[in-house]
Design a protein around this motif. Structure first.
Motif, PDB file in Angstrom:
ATOM      1  N   LEU A   1       0.827  -1.206   0.000  1.00 50.23           N
ATOM      2  CA  LEU A   1       0.000   0.000   0.000  1.00 50.23           C
ATOM      3  C   LEU A   1       0.865   1.262   0.000  1.00 50.23           C
ATOM      4  CD1 LEU A   1      -2.828  -1.056   2.492  1.00 50.23           C
ATOM      5  CD2 LEU A   1      -2.936  -0.958  -0.002  1.00 50.23           C
ATOM      6  N   ILE A   2       1.966   1.219   0.739  1.00 48.33           N
ATOM      7  CA  ILE A   2       2.890   2.365   0.733  1.00 48.33           C
ATOM      8  C   ILE A   2       3.491   2.546  -0.653  1.00 48.33           C
ATOM      9  CG2 ILE A   2       5.109   3.190   1.614  1.00 48.33           C
ATOM     10  CD1 ILE A   2       4.362   1.891   4.307  1.00 48.33           C
ATOM     11  N   TYR A   3       3.852   1.446  -1.284  1.00 48.74           N
ATOM     12  CA  TYR A   3       4.410   1.504  -2.646  1.00 48.74           C
ATOM     13  C   TYR A   3       3.400   2.124  -3.613  1.00 48.74           C
ATOM     14  CZ  TYR A   3       5.638  -0.177  -7.308  1.00 48.74           C
ATOM     15  OH  TYR A   3       5.900  -0.257  -8.653  1.00 48.74           O
ATOM     16  N   LEU A   4       2.154   1.675  -3.534  1.00 46.02           N
ATOM     17  CA  LEU A   4       1.130   2.197  -4.444  1.00 46.02           C
ATOM     18  C   LEU A   4       0.890   3.679  -4.210  1.00 46.02           C
ATOM     19  CD1 LEU A   4      -1.523  -0.691  -4.384  1.00 46.02           C
ATOM     20  CD2 LEU A   4       0.147  -0.190  -6.179  1.00 46.02           C
ATOM     21  N   ARG A   5       0.946   4.092  -2.946  1.00 48.88           N
ATOM     22  CA  ARG A   5       0.687   5.493  -2.619  1.00 48.88           C
ATOM     23  C   ARG A   5       1.878   6.394  -2.940  1.00 48.88           C
ATOM     24  NH1 ARG A   5      -2.731   8.399   0.945  1.00 48.88           N
ATOM     25  NH2 ARG A   5      -2.602  10.527   0.138  1.00 48.88           N
ATOM     26  N   GLU A   6       3.081   5.946  -2.556  1.00 47.54           N
ATOM     27  CA  GLU A   6       4.259   6.804  -2.695  1.00 47.54           C
ATOM     28  C   GLU A   6       4.904   6.714  -4.075  1.00 47.54           C
ATOM     29  OE1 GLU A   6       4.974   8.933  -0.400  1.00 47.54           O
ATOM     30  OE2 GLU A   6       3.412   8.189   0.949  1.00 47.54           O
ATOM     31  N   GLU A   7       5.008   5.503  -4.610  1.00 53.00           N
ATOM     32  CA  GLU A   7       5.699   5.318  -5.894  1.00 53.00           C
ATOM     33  C   GLU A   7       4.750   5.442  -7.092  1.00 53.00           C
ATOM     34  OE1 GLU A   7       8.943   5.041  -6.106  1.00 53.00           O
ATOM     35  OE2 GLU A   7       9.155   5.100  -3.911  1.00 53.00           O
ATOM     36  N   ARG A   8       3.608   4.777  -6.984  1.00 51.94           N
ATOM     37  CA  ARG A   8       2.640   4.815  -8.093  1.00 51.94           C
ATOM     38  C   ARG A   8       1.720   6.022  -8.033  1.00 51.94           C
ATOM     39  NH1 ARG A   8       1.495  -0.518  -9.782  1.00 51.94           N
ATOM     40  NH2 ARG A   8      -0.160   0.396 -11.059  1.00 51.94           N
ATOM     41  N   LYS A   9       1.750   6.743  -6.920  1.00 52.95           N
ATOM     42  CA  LYS A   9       0.982   7.979  -6.734  1.00 52.95           C
ATOM     43  C   LYS A   9      -0.530   7.760  -6.851  1.00 52.95           C
ATOM     44  CE  LYS A   9       4.841  10.269  -6.421  1.00 52.95           C
ATOM     45  NZ  LYS A   9       5.326  10.753  -5.107  1.00 52.95           N
ATOM     46  N   LEU A  10      -1.008   6.617  -6.356  1.00 61.23           N
ATOM     47  CA  LEU A  10      -2.444   6.349  -6.401  1.00 61.23           C
ATOM     48  C   LEU A  10      -3.162   7.148  -5.312  1.00 61.23           C
ATOM     49  CD1 LEU A  10      -2.762   2.502  -7.039  1.00 61.23           C
ATOM     50  CD2 LEU A  10      -2.690   4.370  -8.682  1.00 61.23           C
ATOM     51  N   ALA A  11      -4.318   7.650  -5.650  1.00 58.16           N
ATOM     52  CA  ALA A  11      -5.129   8.390  -4.691  1.00 58.16           C
ATOM     53  C   ALA A  11      -5.778   7.420  -3.705  1.00 58.16           C
ATOM     54  CB  ALA A  11      -6.205   9.189  -5.423  1.00 58.16           C
ATOM     55  N   PRO A  12      -6.162   7.912  -2.524  1.00 62.22           N
ATOM     56  CA  PRO A  12      -6.809   7.027  -1.531  1.00 62.22           C
ATOM     57  C   PRO A  12      -8.005   6.269  -2.101  1.00 62.22           C
ATOM     58  CG  PRO A  12      -6.239   9.109  -0.516  1.00 62.22           C
ATOM     59  CD  PRO A  12      -5.943   9.261  -1.977  1.00 62.22           C
ATOM     60  N   ALA A  13      -8.798   6.939  -2.956  1.00 62.72           N
ATOM     61  CA  ALA A  13      -9.977   6.272  -3.527  1.00 62.72           C
ATOM     62  C   ALA A  13      -9.573   5.087  -4.395  1.00 62.72           C
ATOM     63  CB  ALA A  13     -10.795   7.270  -4.331  1.00 62.72           C
ATOM     64  N   SER A  14      -8.423   5.204  -5.064  1.00 62.09           N
ATOM     65  CA  SER A  14      -7.976   4.132  -5.946  1.00 62.09           C
ATOM     66  C   SER A  14      -7.453   2.930  -5.176  1.00 62.09           C
ATOM     67  CB  SER A  14      -6.877   4.654  -6.884  1.00 62.09           C
ATOM     68  OG  SER A  14      -7.357   5.740  -7.663  1.00 62.09           O
ATOM     69  N   LEU A  15      -7.093   3.138  -3.920  1.00 62.28           N
ATOM     70  CA  LEU A  15      -6.589   2.029  -3.107  1.00 62.28           C
ATOM     71  C   LEU A  15      -7.706   1.151  -2.554  1.00 62.28           C
ATOM     72  CD1 LEU A  15      -3.791   3.861  -1.088  1.00 62.28           C
ATOM     73  CD2 LEU A  15      -3.512   2.385  -3.078  1.00 62.28           C
ATOM     74  N   GLY A  16      -8.935   1.626  -2.666  1.00 62.45           N
ATOM     75  CA  GLY A  16     -10.058   0.871  -2.132  1.00 62.45           C
ATOM     76  C   GLY A  16     -10.214  -0.487  -2.773  1.00 62.45           C
ATOM     77  N   ALA A  17     -10.021  -0.552  -4.099  1.00 62.47           N
ATOM     78  CA  ALA A  17     -10.149  -1.835  -4.799  1.00 62.47           C
ATOM     79  C   ALA A  17      -9.067  -2.811  -4.355  1.00 62.47           C
ATOM     80  CB  ALA A  17     -10.074  -1.604  -6.312  1.00 62.47           C
TER      81      ALA A  17
END
Length: 284
Positions: free
Chosen positions: A44-60
């Motif tokens: 989740l940290i990788y997706l948020r920090e490296e891939r720059k995904l928004a919180p809404a996109s992490l829901g899936a």
């Protein structure tokens, strides 16, 4: 896969969960059975920090991992093992009645205009409007049957008499057989992205500066009903919302509830006029 089918998860949800779990396993190059909460947090940290995904996109992603470990692998993990970032609350941008009219006038294709008018007139999601069948239009009862809406729930929505005229005009022109709005592939309905493209083209032609998507028409449907005095509970049923709190957010954008409230400033007595400053002295 079988666990998702048994629980009757929507087809799109099943595909999304498989993609998310596959990406998670490939990142660590190990079977998900060998991974745990530490890897989930790192992912989740990788997706948020490296891939720059928004919180809404992490829901899936979180939904897929929760299903995998809790349901399929039966791990006794809590919600804290699947940290869900707080999503910022954003109010929808709502089109006025005048903007809706201008927008529809800018849709050149009869088919696309009918699709978008149906989405607005019945408050349908784009996935719901593209999957309508000819038999879903019940002119005797003046309702539209929505089959397998979100969360696989069927519901009925109103069939506007004005929309019925448009649908009959469209049917005389296109003569659809099974799907009300067939796509380019025989036997399949029109694709969601085709409706989105038609929507964006019409927005550009209309000159409307607000963002307009098929979902914007659904937002406008709910807001305009609320402004016309429709009960929130009835709007919830028409929209197919599971929670009344989801529908209640439209109270924040409806002018009948926001702008019709008197500001306390208007209750103050009129203050004395501000005196004019004295004229500047003349030196020459």
């Amino acid at each position: 896969m079988h666990d998702m089918q048994i629980r009757n998860l929507a087809e799109n949800t099943q595909k999304s969960y498989l993609i998310q779990v596959t990406s998670f396993a490939r990142h660590f190059r190990r079977s998900p059975e060998l991974l745990g909460p530490e890897e989930i947090r790192a992912w989740l940290i990788y997706l948020r920090e490296e891939r720059k995904l928004a919180p809404a996109s992490l829901g899936a992603t979180i939904g897929a991992l929760r299903f995998l470990y809790r349901v399929t692998l039966k791990r006794p993990w809590s919600d804290e093992d699947f940290p869900l970032p707080k999503k910022p609350f954003r109010l929808p941008v709502v089109l006025s009645l005048g903007e809706i009219t201008t927008f529809f006038e800018s849709v050149a294709s009869l088919k696309h205009r009918t699709i978008l008018m149906t989405a607005y007139a019945a408050g349908l999601r784009v996935s719901e409007v593209v999957h309508l069948k000819v038999t879903d239009i019940d002119s005797k009862r003046m309702v539209i049957r929505v089959n397998h809406g979100k969360n696989r729930k069927d519901r009925y929505v109103m069939l506007s008499p004005r929309l019925l005229e448009i649908l009959r005009l469209y049917w005389q022109d296109a003569h659809p057989k099974e799907w009300l709005f067939p796509g380019s592939i025989p036997g399949r309905p029109i694709a969601r992205h085709a409706v989105g493209d038609a929507c964006e083209l019409a927005r550009k032609r209309s000159g409307i500066t607000k963002p307009v998507t098929p979902h914007s028409l659904r937002h406008a449907f709910a807001t305009h009903l609320l402004e016309a005095g429709t009960d929130v509970r009835r709007i919830q049923l028409l929209m197919g919302h599971r929670s009344l709190s989801t529908t209640s957010r439209y109270l924040k954008v409806a002018t009948s509830t926001v702008c019709a409230t008197t500001s306390p400033f208007d209750l103050l007595p009129h203050p004395a006029p501000i005196p004019s400053p004295p004229p500047a002295p003349q030196y020459f």
